[in-house]
Design a protein around this motif. Structure first.
Motif, PDB file in Angstrom:
ATOM      1  N   ASP A   9       0.874  -1.168   0.000  1.00 53.83           N
ATOM      2  CA  ASP A   9       0.000   0.000   0.000  1.00 53.83           C
ATOM      3  C   ASP A   9       0.917   1.224   0.000  1.00 53.83           C
ATOM      4  OD1 ASP A   9      -2.225   1.612   0.153  1.00 53.83           O
ATOM      5  OD2 ASP A   9      -2.530   1.307   2.302  1.00 53.83           O
ATOM      6  N   ALA A  10       1.016   1.899  -1.136  1.00 51.75           N
ATOM      7  CA  ALA A  10       1.993   2.967  -1.325  1.00 51.75           C
ATOM      8  C   ALA A  10       1.780   4.155  -0.391  1.00 51.75           C
ATOM      9  CB  ALA A  10       1.963   3.447  -2.761  1.00 51.75           C
ATOM     10  N   LYS A  11       2.889   4.651   0.159  1.00 50.99           N
ATOM     11  CA  LYS A  11       2.859   5.891   0.934  1.00 50.99           C
ATOM     12  C   LYS A  11       2.753   7.076  -0.016  1.00 50.99           C
ATOM     13  CE  LYS A  11       5.709   4.300   4.788  1.00 50.99           C
ATOM     14  NZ  LYS A  11       7.004   4.453   5.463  1.00 50.99           N
ATOM     15  N   LYS A  12       3.536   7.022  -1.097  1.00 55.29           N
ATOM     16  CA  LYS A  12       3.541   8.083  -2.107  1.00 55.29           C
ATOM     17  C   LYS A  12       3.442   7.442  -3.480  1.00 55.29           C
ATOM     18  CE  LYS A  12       6.254  11.346   0.554  1.00 55.29           C
ATOM     19  NZ  LYS A  12       7.466  12.173   0.597  1.00 55.29           N
ATOM     20  N   VAL A  13       2.491   7.896  -4.280  1.00 51.12           N
ATOM     21  CA  VAL A  13       2.290   7.361  -5.631  1.00 51.12           C
ATOM     22  C   VAL A  13       3.442   7.801  -6.522  1.00 51.12           C
ATOM     23  CG1 VAL A  13       0.727   7.342  -7.610  1.00 51.12           C
ATOM     24  CG2 VAL A  13      -0.205   7.427  -5.298  1.00 51.12           C
ATOM     25  N   GLY A  14       3.891   6.906  -7.372  1.00 56.90           N
ATOM     26  CA  GLY A  14       4.939   7.222  -8.328  1.00 56.90           C
ATOM     27  C   GLY A  14       6.323   6.799  -7.885  1.00 56.90           C
ATOM     28  N   LEU A  15       6.497   6.474  -6.607  1.00 61.76           N
ATOM     29  CA  LEU A  15       7.792   6.006  -6.137  1.00 61.76           C
ATOM     30  C   LEU A  15       7.904   4.505  -6.364  1.00 61.76           C
ATOM     31  CD1 LEU A  15       8.218   7.957  -2.768  1.00 61.76           C
ATOM     32  CD2 LEU A  15       9.216   8.476  -4.987  1.00 61.76           C
ATOM     33  N   LYS A  16       9.122   4.012  -6.262  1.00 58.89           N
ATOM     34  CA  LYS A  16       9.381   2.597  -6.480  1.00 58.89           C
ATOM     35  C   LYS A  16       8.571   1.741  -5.512  1.00 58.89           C
ATOM     36  CE  LYS A  16      13.303  -0.278  -7.497  1.00 58.89           C
ATOM     37  NZ  LYS A  16      14.750  -0.340  -7.583  1.00 58.89           N
ATOM     38  N   CYS A  19       9.434  -2.080   0.135  1.00 52.88           N
ATOM     39  CA  CYS A  19       9.009  -2.031   1.540  1.00 52.88           C
ATOM     40  C   CYS A  19       9.100  -0.622   2.128  1.00 52.88           C
ATOM     41  CB  CYS A  19       9.847  -2.990   2.373  1.00 52.88           C
ATOM     42  SG  CYS A  19       9.586  -4.720   1.958  1.00 52.88           S
ATOM     43  N   ALA A  20      10.130   0.115   1.775  1.00 51.22           N
ATOM     44  CA  ALA A  20      10.320   1.457   2.339  1.00 51.22           C
ATOM     45  C   ALA A  20       9.201   2.412   1.936  1.00 51.22           C
ATOM     46  CB  ALA A  20      11.663   2.016   1.899  1.00 51.22           C
ATOM     47  N   ASN A  21       8.519   2.139   0.838  1.00 51.13           N
ATOM     48  CA  ASN A  21       7.425   2.994   0.359  1.00 51.13           C
ATOM     49  C   ASN A  21       6.057   2.374   0.667  1.00 51.13           C
ATOM     50  OD1 ASN A  21       6.173   5.176  -0.991  1.00 51.13           O
ATOM     51  ND2 ASN A  21       6.056   3.977  -2.870  1.00 51.13           N
ATOM     52  N   CYS A  22       5.986   1.484   1.628  1.00 46.20           N
ATOM     53  CA  CYS A  22       4.736   0.790   1.945  1.00 46.20           C
ATOM     54  C   CYS A  22       4.208   1.223   3.308  1.00 46.20           C
ATOM     55  CB  CYS A  22       4.968  -0.718   1.943  1.00 46.20           C
ATOM     56  SG  CYS A  22       3.491  -1.686   2.273  1.00 46.20           S
ATOM     57  N   ASN A  24       2.492  -0.556   5.174  1.00 47.79           N
ATOM     58  CA  ASN A  24       2.532  -1.739   6.039  1.00 47.79           C
ATOM     59  C   ASN A  24       3.943  -2.065   6.514  1.00 47.79           C
ATOM     60  OD1 ASN A  24      -0.263  -2.362   5.937  1.00 47.79           O
ATOM     61  ND2 ASN A  24       0.039  -3.116   3.868  1.00 47.79           N
ATOM     62  N   TRP A  25       4.846  -1.085   6.453  1.00 46.33           N
ATOM     63  CA  TRP A  25       6.231  -1.290   6.869  1.00 46.33           C
ATOM     64  C   TRP A  25       6.579  -0.286   7.960  1.00 46.33           C
ATOM     65  CZ3 TRP A  25       9.951  -4.790   6.224  1.00 46.33           C
ATOM     66  CH2 TRP A  25      11.247  -4.447   6.537  1.00 46.33           C
ATOM     67  N   ASP A  26       7.045  -0.790   9.099  1.00 47.89           N
ATOM     68  CA  ASP A  26       7.521   0.087  10.175  1.00 47.89           C
ATOM     69  C   ASP A  26       8.833  -0.451  10.743  1.00 47.89           C
ATOM     70  OD1 ASP A  26       6.727  -2.088  11.661  1.00 47.89           O
ATOM     71  OD2 ASP A  26       5.520  -0.956  13.090  1.00 47.89           O
ATOM     72  N   GLY A  27       9.679  -0.948   9.868  1.00 50.38           N
ATOM     73  CA  GLY A  27      10.917  -1.608  10.266  1.00 50.38           C
ATOM     74  C   GLY A  27      10.784  -3.116  10.151  1.00 50.38           C
ATOM     75  N   LYS A  28       9.559  -3.573  10.059  1.00 48.15           N
ATOM     76  CA  LYS A  28       9.244  -4.977   9.777  1.00 48.15           C
ATOM     77  C   LYS A  28       7.903  -4.995   9.044  1.00 48.15           C
ATOM     78  CE  LYS A  28       6.929  -5.677  14.126  1.00 48.15           C
ATOM     79  NZ  LYS A  28       6.452  -6.625  15.073  1.00 48.15           N
ATOM     80  N   CYS A  29       7.644  -6.052   8.341  1.00 50.36           N
ATOM     81  CA  CYS A  29       6.418  -6.156   7.538  1.00 50.36           C
ATOM     82  C   CYS A  29       5.229  -6.455   8.459  1.00 50.36           C
ATOM     83  CB  CYS A  29       6.562  -7.245   6.493  1.00 50.36           C
ATOM     84  SG  CYS A  29       5.152  -7.352   5.379  1.00 50.36           S
ATOM     85  N   LEU A  30       4.211  -5.609   8.388  1.00 53.33           N
ATOM     86  CA  LEU A  30       3.035  -5.782   9.232  1.00 53.33           C
ATOM     87  C   LEU A  30       2.064  -6.831   8.685  1.00 53.33           C
ATOM     88  CD1 LEU A  30       2.340  -2.027  10.047  1.00 53.33           C
ATOM     89  CD2 LEU A  30       3.615  -3.684  11.412  1.00 53.33           C
ATOM     90  N   VAL A  31       2.229  -7.230   7.429  1.00 57.61           N
ATOM     91  CA  VAL A  31       1.349  -8.231   6.821  1.00 57.61           C
ATOM     92  C   VAL A  31       2.110  -9.520   6.502  1.00 57.61           C
ATOM     93  CG1 VAL A  31      -0.302  -6.579   5.889  1.00 57.61           C
ATOM     94  CG2 VAL A  31       1.669  -7.223   4.526  1.00 57.61           C
ATOM     95  N   GLN A  32       3.240  -9.746   7.171  1.00 57.70           N
ATOM     96  CA  GLN A  32       4.065 -10.920   6.893  1.00 57.70           C
ATOM     97  C   GLN A  32       3.299 -12.226   7.108  1.00 57.70           C
ATOM     98  OE1 GLN A  32       7.301 -10.757   5.671  1.00 57.70           O
ATOM     99  NE2 GLN A  32       6.959 -12.910   5.295  1.00 57.70           N
ATOM    100  N   LYS A  33       2.463 -12.287   8.131  1.00 59.96           N
ATOM    101  CA  LYS A  33       1.695 -13.507   8.398  1.00 59.96           C
ATOM    102  C   LYS A  33       0.780 -13.834   7.216  1.00 59.96           C
ATOM    103  CE  LYS A  33      -1.288 -15.695  11.776  1.00 59.96           C
ATOM    104  NZ  LYS A  33      -2.079 -15.569  12.987  1.00 59.96           N
TER     105      LYS A  33
END
Length: 61
Positions: A9-16, A19-22, A24-33
């Motif tokens: 789920d993109a934080k900013k549209v148009g960026l790569k 994980c860094a632009n998601c 659901n990422w806060d240093g680890k994947c929140l949807v890994q399960k």
């Protein structure tokens, strides 16, 4: 192009798309399960799991 993350789920549209632009990422994947569950239901996982359980070699041809 590689596999697309279904939890992305993109934080900013148009960026790569990574994980860094998601959101659901806060240093680890929140949807890994969820991602693990989806992978374990895939045919790729089931075929590899079957090969590992039967203790046979992997056929690559």
């Amino acid at each position: 192009m590689g596999a697309k993350c279904v939890g992305f789920d993109a934080k900013k549209v148009g960026l790569k798309e990574n994980c860094a632009n998601c959101k659901n990422w806060d240093g680890k994947c929140l949807v890994q399960k969820l991602l693990n569950e989806l992978y374990e239901e895939s045919t790729k996982f089931r075929s590899m799991d079957s090969l590992m359980r039967s203790n046979k070699g992997v056929f690559l041809g």
